[in-house]
Design an enzyme around this catalytic site. Structure first.
Site, PDB file in Angstrom:
ATOM      1  N   ASP A  67       0.825  -1.217   0.000  1.00 20.07           N
ATOM      2  CA  ASP A  67       0.000   0.000   0.000  1.00 20.07           C
ATOM      3  C   ASP A  67       0.855   1.261   0.000  1.00 20.07           C
ATOM      4  OD1 ASP A  67       0.726  -0.697   2.726  1.00 20.07           O
ATOM      5  OD2 ASP A  67      -0.659   0.859   3.407  1.00 20.07           O
ATOM      6  N   GLU A 119       0.097  -1.219   5.636  1.00 19.93           N
ATOM      7  CA  GLU A 119       1.152  -0.795   6.554  1.00 19.93           C
ATOM      8  C   GLU A 119       1.019   0.688   6.885  1.00 19.93           C
ATOM      9  OE1 GLU A 119       5.211   0.609   7.837  1.00 19.93           O
ATOM     10  OE2 GLU A 119       3.978   1.307   6.188  1.00 19.93           O
TER      11      GLU A 119
HETATM   12 ZN   LIG Z   1       6.820   1.989   4.004  1.00 14.66          ZN
END
Ligand SMILES: [Zn+2]
Length: 411
Positions: free
Chosen positions: A81, A176
């Site tokens: 992401d 994340e």
């Molecule tokens: Zn990163």
């Protein structure tokens, strides 16, 4: 001709994988599957025998050892992401074949300039190939560079079976950037004894320390009424919350601190007269220091509340992640071998504290020691993000050296 780390990187950055805060689903955005599913296909096409993807989007794969000695299984992890802070759709990567020095004006928006004065590491890119966005989006080197590096290392290991290695585990994670990269990550199923994230930046830089982090939400309840008849009735929560924010210490902000200094960072403000909220980050390398940051904000709230007796102020603190340092001190090999691997790649290893967290923070806390390796990128979460292609190549080399060191040291 084999697909290079740059080819892979350019293929991944044009796929929009932006994650989203406060999503009801996991992963937070389904478009992250576009890249996760592509990685499953590419791993299978490379001939990796065990490849899986689960309902959460975690891609896991394993390459069996090619040596008979008993070697610890080593994992490599990167996230698909990109940051919710900056648009990640329609990324148009710009290649500067040979950076000659000076500021870089981005072609899609001439106001967006990668300045030499703000980018000391541009010096290391002189004469080298750089990739930027066109200035209208982020680039996504964080962390598609990490993915490209891991995929290239796997490709090279399969093409060169003489490179000795133990069992290798590969993990690609979503979300994340919204602090949930390892929320449903099954460490047991992953099966690595030690792991490394490829999620750093400057070439040669490594990380074994991260912030400890909490998040804080302040909600102010006021009373809204038509402004024409508001006298002595309206309680404007916008005024209350701005009073709180203006009293937060300015010498403890991300923009005024560096190194090991902690900070308090108000970063999302929403609301209207009736109700307003502000999200605040607390960051400190010492976990105990987070309590001091909380007390500082509690004190501000206690000062402001009596000034607006009819308003109601609520404060809620949530634990995010913890400094990985303690977990890594229990198993020094994971850090020592990485240091050696970087030296063998012809670089000088520089261990810097990360003023942020990585998937490795949570993994280390949960028993899988996971320091972080550079990717060659810079200016993450911004439209001036750029990457040094040579840095990505050095990271691939470091991964291959690291695997061989684990084999050598196990003899
Ligand atoms: Zn990163």
């Amino acid at each position: 001709m084999a697909d290079t780390v740059l080819d892979k990187f350019l293929r991944y950055v044009v796929i929009d994988t932006q994650s989203k805060e406060d999503s009801e689903s996991y992963p937070s955005t389904s478009k992250q599957f576009d890249l996760l599913n592509l990685l499953v296909k590419e791993l299978k096409d490379l001939g990796v025998p065990q490849v899986s993807i689960d309902q959460y989007g975690y891609v896991m794969a394993a390459l069996p050892a090619n040596v008979s000695t008993k070697v610890a299984s080593i994992g490599f992890v990167a996230h698909v992401d990109t940051s919710p802070e900056v648009i990640g759709a329609n990324v148009k990567p710009q290649i500067i074949k040979e950076y000659k020095g000076g500021d870089i004006v981005l072609p899609g928006d001439s106001n967006i300039v990668i300045r030499e004065s703000e980018n000391p590491t541009l010096k290391t890119a002189l004469g080298k190939m750089i990739v930027t966005s066109d200035g209208t989006t982020l680039l996504g080197a964080d962390d598609k560079a990490g993915i490209a590096i891991i995929m290239t290392a796997v490709q090279q290991l399969i093409a060169n079976p003489k490179i000795p290695h133990g069992e290798i585990k590969i993990g690609f994670t979503p979300d994340e950037e919204v602090g949930a990269g390892t929320k449903f990550f099954d460490i047991k199923k992953f099966g690595a004894q030690f792991a490394y994230t490829l999620d750093g930046d400057t070439t040669g830089e490594l990380n074994k320390e991260t912030f400890s982090a909490n998040s804080c939400l302040i909600t102010v309840f006021g009373r809204d009424i038509h402004p024409g008849s508001a006298k002595n009735i309206m309680v404007n929560s916008v005024r209350v919350i701005s009073d709180i924010i203006s009293r937060l210490p300015k010498n403890q902000a991300p923009e005024t601190t560096e190194g090991y200094e902690p900070y308090i960072h108000p970063y999302v403000l929403e609301g209207g007269a009736g109700k307003s909220t502000v999200k605040i980050l607390f960051r400190d390398f010492k976990t105990a220091g987070l309590d001091d940051l909380k007390k500082t904000v509690e004190k501000v709230v206690a000062e402001v509340q009596p000034l607006y007796p009819k308003s109601k102020i609520e404060m809620q603190v949530t634990e995010l992640y913890r400094n990985m340092k303690e977990g890594l001190e229990k198993e020094t090999r994971v850090v020592e071998y990485l240091d050696e691997a970087v030296k063998r790649s012809g670089l000088h290893p520089v261990w810097t504290p990360i003023r942020g967290g990585t998937d490795g923070s949570r993994l280390t806390a949960d028993g899988l020691p996971t320091p972080n390796i550079f990717t060659g990128g810079a200016n993450y979460h911004s439209r001036t993000e750029w990457i040094n292609v040579w840095g990505m190549e050095k990271a691939v080399e470091t991964v291959l050296n690291l695997l061989q060191i684990w084999v050598e040291k196990s003899k």
